[in-house]
Design a protein around this motif. Sequence first.
Motif, short mmCIF file in Angstrom:
data_model
loop_
_atom_site.label_atom_id
_atom_site.label_comp_id
_atom_site.label_asym_id
_atom_site.label_seq_id
_atom_site.Cartn_x
_atom_site.Cartn_y
_atom_site.Cartn_z
N SER A 96 -3.89 57.21 33.54
CA SER A 96 -4.55 57.82 34.80
C SER A 96 -3.49 58.52 35.63
O SER A 96 -3.84 59.69 36.21
N ALA A 97 -2.23 57.72 35.89
CA ALA A 97 -1.37 58.42 36.45
C ALA A 97 -0.33 59.31 35.93
O ALA A 97 0.65 59.83 36.71
N ALA A 98 -0.63 59.60 34.69
CA ALA A 98 0.29 60.37 34.05
C ALA A 98 1.80 60.14 34.15
O ALA A 98 2.74 60.88 34.17
N ALA A 99 1.87 58.95 34.00
CA ALA A 99 3.22 58.02 34.13
C ALA A 99 3.72 57.88 32.66
O ALA A 99 3.37 56.77 32.20
N GLY A 100 4.47 58.62 31.91
CA GLY A 100 4.80 58.63 30.68
C GLY A 100 5.88 57.36 30.52
O GLY A 100 5.66 56.57 29.50
N ASP A 101 6.70 57.13 31.26
CA ASP A 101 7.48 55.82 31.09
C ASP A 101 6.86 54.67 31.12
O ASP A 101 7.16 53.69 30.42
N ASP A 102 5.66 54.51 32.03
CA ASP A 102 4.91 53.36 31.94
C ASP A 102 4.01 52.99 30.76
O ASP A 102 3.78 52.02 30.38
N THR A 105 6.27 51.99 28.10
CA THR A 105 7.10 50.78 28.41
C THR A 105 5.79 49.60 27.87
O THR A 105 6.08 48.73 27.57
N ALA A 106 4.47 49.84 28.27
CA ALA A 106 3.41 48.98 27.85
C ALA A 106 3.48 49.10 26.18
O ALA A 106 3.28 48.08 25.85
N ILE A 107 3.77 49.90 25.59
CA ILE A 107 3.60 49.84 24.01
C ILE A 107 4.96 49.24 23.57
O ILE A 107 4.85 48.44 22.73
N LEU A 108 5.98 49.29 24.29
CA LEU A 108 7.15 48.63 23.96
C LEU A 108 7.07 47.15 24.22
O LEU A 108 7.48 46.11 23.39
N GLU A 109 6.35 46.70 25.45
CA GLU A 109 5.91 45.48 25.62
C GLU A 109 5.14 44.91 24.32
O GLU A 109 5.28 43.70 23.94
N TYR A 110 4.14 45.69 23.95
CA TYR A 110 3.39 45.40 22.79
C TYR A 110 4.30 45.07 21.38
O TYR A 110 3.97 44.05 20.84
N SER A 124 14.49 57.57 20.69
CA SER A 124 14.07 57.96 22.18
C SER A 124 13.80 56.86 23.11
O SER A 124 13.75 57.03 24.17
N ILE A 125 13.42 55.61 22.61
CA ILE A 125 13.23 54.59 23.31
C ILE A 125 14.53 53.89 24.29
O ILE A 125 14.30 53.47 25.33
N PHE A 126 15.74 54.62 23.88
CA PHE A 126 16.80 54.08 24.64
C PHE A 126 16.67 54.76 26.15
O PHE A 126 17.09 54.28 27.14
N GLY A 127 16.08 56.12 26.06
CA GLY A 127 15.73 56.42 27.45
C GLY A 127 15.06 55.72 28.43
O GLY A 127 15.05 56.00 29.63
N ILE A 128 13.92 55.14 27.93
CA ILE A 128 13.43 54.24 28.52
C ILE A 128 14.13 52.87 28.97
O ILE A 128 14.22 52.38 30.23
N ILE A 129 14.86 52.44 27.90
CA ILE A 129 15.39 50.98 28.42
C ILE A 129 16.69 51.40 29.08
O ILE A 129 17.01 50.25 29.88
N GLU A 130 17.73 52.26 28.70
CA GLU A 130 18.84 52.40 29.55
C GLU A 130 18.77 52.12 31.05
O GLU A 130 19.55 51.42 31.53
N GLY A 420 10.82 41.38 5.32
CA GLY A 420 9.59 42.34 4.87
C GLY A 420 9.86 43.68 4.35
O GLY A 420 11.25 44.08 4.74
N MET A 421 9.17 44.39 3.87
CA MET A 421 9.29 45.59 3.24
C MET A 421 8.95 46.74 4.44
O MET A 421 7.59 46.87 4.58
N THR A 422 9.68 47.53 4.96
CA THR A 422 9.31 48.41 5.94
C THR A 422 8.78 49.59 5.20
O THR A 422 9.37 50.39 4.36
N GLY A 423 7.34 50.22 5.76
CA GLY A 423 6.79 51.24 5.02
C GLY A 423 5.63 51.85 6.04
O GLY A 423 5.43 52.85 5.86
N GLY A 424 5.27 51.00 7.02
CA GLY A 424 4.29 51.67 7.88
C GLY A 424 5.22 52.26 9.02
O GLY A 424 6.10 52.03 9.64
N GLY A 425 4.11 53.11 9.70
CA GLY A 425 4.93 53.84 10.58
C GLY A 425 3.64 54.49 11.42
O GLY A 425 2.75 55.00 10.96
N ALA A 426 4.01 55.05 12.82
CA ALA A 426 3.41 55.80 13.66
C ALA A 426 4.08 56.65 14.46
O ALA A 426 5.01 56.15 15.16
N LYS A 427 3.71 57.88 14.49
CA LYS A 427 4.12 58.83 15.61
C LYS A 427 3.27 58.89 16.95
O LYS A 427 1.78 58.86 16.92
N LEU A 428 3.87 58.75 17.92
CA LEU A 428 3.06 58.57 19.23
C LEU A 428 3.43 59.74 20.05
O LEU A 428 4.03 60.68 19.92
N PRO A 429 2.65 59.88 21.13
CA PRO A 429 2.75 60.94 22.20
C PRO A 429 4.12 60.78 22.79
O PRO A 429 4.77 59.74 22.65
#
Length: 496
Positions: A96-102, A105-110, A124-130, A420-429
């Motif tokens: 709603s706020a068009a706040a990309g970092d937020d 961050t919410a999905i990182l918390e997930y 790319s996540i380091f840009g949020i973390i750093e 475990g075996m890594t094979g699942g994945g998702a591209k996000l906006p």
Amino acid sequence: MPATSINPFFLRKCFVILFAWLSVFLLSGNTGCGVDPTTRTFKVADVEDFSQMGWLDAYDAFHALMQKQYAFGDWKRVDWSALNNRIRPKVIIAESAAAGDDYITAILEYTRSIPDGHISWNNSIFGIIEPNIKGSYGLGMIGLDNGKVIANVITVGGPAATALIDVGSEILEWNDVAIATAAAQVSTLWRPNPASIATNELKLLEQYRALALDPVGTNSKVKYLKSDGSGPFTVTLTAVDDNRQIQTDTGLWNKVDDANPIKREILASGYGYIMLGTLESDDISQDQLFNKFKEAMEFLTNNNVPGIIIDLRGNGGGSDELAAKIAGFFYSEKTFYEYQNLYNAQTERLEIVLPSADDSYIIGWNLPLNITPQSLKYTGPVVAIVNPDSVSSAEGVAMAIKNLVNGHVVGFYGTNGSFGMTGGGAKLPLGYQISFPNGQSLNIKKEIQLDSQNGIGGIVPDVRVPRTSANMITYAKKNENDDVELNAAVAYLQSL
């Protein structure tokens, strides 16, 4: 680092994503419960692309994907409903706020809420973390076996040094809270690593680290005793940009050379040493890695070393087949290693399959991967050195060594607890991507092995290096000529 790459340190058993369809062979009648082997197929799950969806829709699709494919939801007792109820409102507000970092961050918390070292983001996540850990107080902290917490790292000229906190100072309180309580309460959301934390042991290490890293300009009050016992003193420190010095200095021991990840030598003590830095490489084939390890074993056995140390610290894993082949140098009989219980996108369920050596087809269904003895067998004592950066297939090598009558595991801490075996994945906006495990490693009873549950998992050293003040201070210096864990491994071999 490329924004679209997934950090390979936490990717295990990557062969799962290298081919889209696996051929099926009829093998000794072991083809499954009444399924026609000529029609039974295995389809690897694609990385799902939600990048063009609206933010909430993409989150909802990712949440549904995790519930469907994540291999350890039941094992780790993930409460998907509670997790979604906590995160989804934050996603709605961010969109709603068009706040990309937020939003990210919410999905990182997930993802951080699921204790699995194989759940990881692209860089790319380091840009949020750093920005949240760009500042440091010029000290690193560590817990000792006696319950005390000391500063084992002090940056020259940093805030802590200026306030006269020295190496070995005992930290008593952080912002008027007892240090043990402060560490237990601090969030690891901004951990400087794209992967989640699987074990309680690693979580505590990262909590000590988190206390020492904050946004630049943040103030924290510290109560401490100097290393000579004088005090207590109370000072207020202000976080400054130290160009990631404390991030680096508080990291775990990792001397892996990506260009030459397998090295061998005869130590001054006379024992053999092999740095096994990876089980998968973009630049070195699995055959080449195996041959380098074989050459190391030939060199050490030809020199009649009385014991061998396999250093797995910093090994992020890779090929299970390679791990089992390497273990074969220490086994005289064919020995069970694992069942691979993988998500089949054709049937949308986990199924036990055994891929071929070149990963191009399936050998059979319900078959195990075994440790097959090599022509060269070493019969002397073997010690593996591990730490929480020993992940995935590296944990399998440690497991195989620990299971030997003459095998032992040495370290301050256990392995990562993510097998475990890594094979699942998702591209996000917004250019982000998440990988996760959609396969399990099972023991001979077809039960999940090594992956953490309730914060406990991985390979626990049977020879724990004492976490004394002197040892942890020396360890933090990361001096190859004074390697505390390696010295402990040598001392243990000498005691046998």
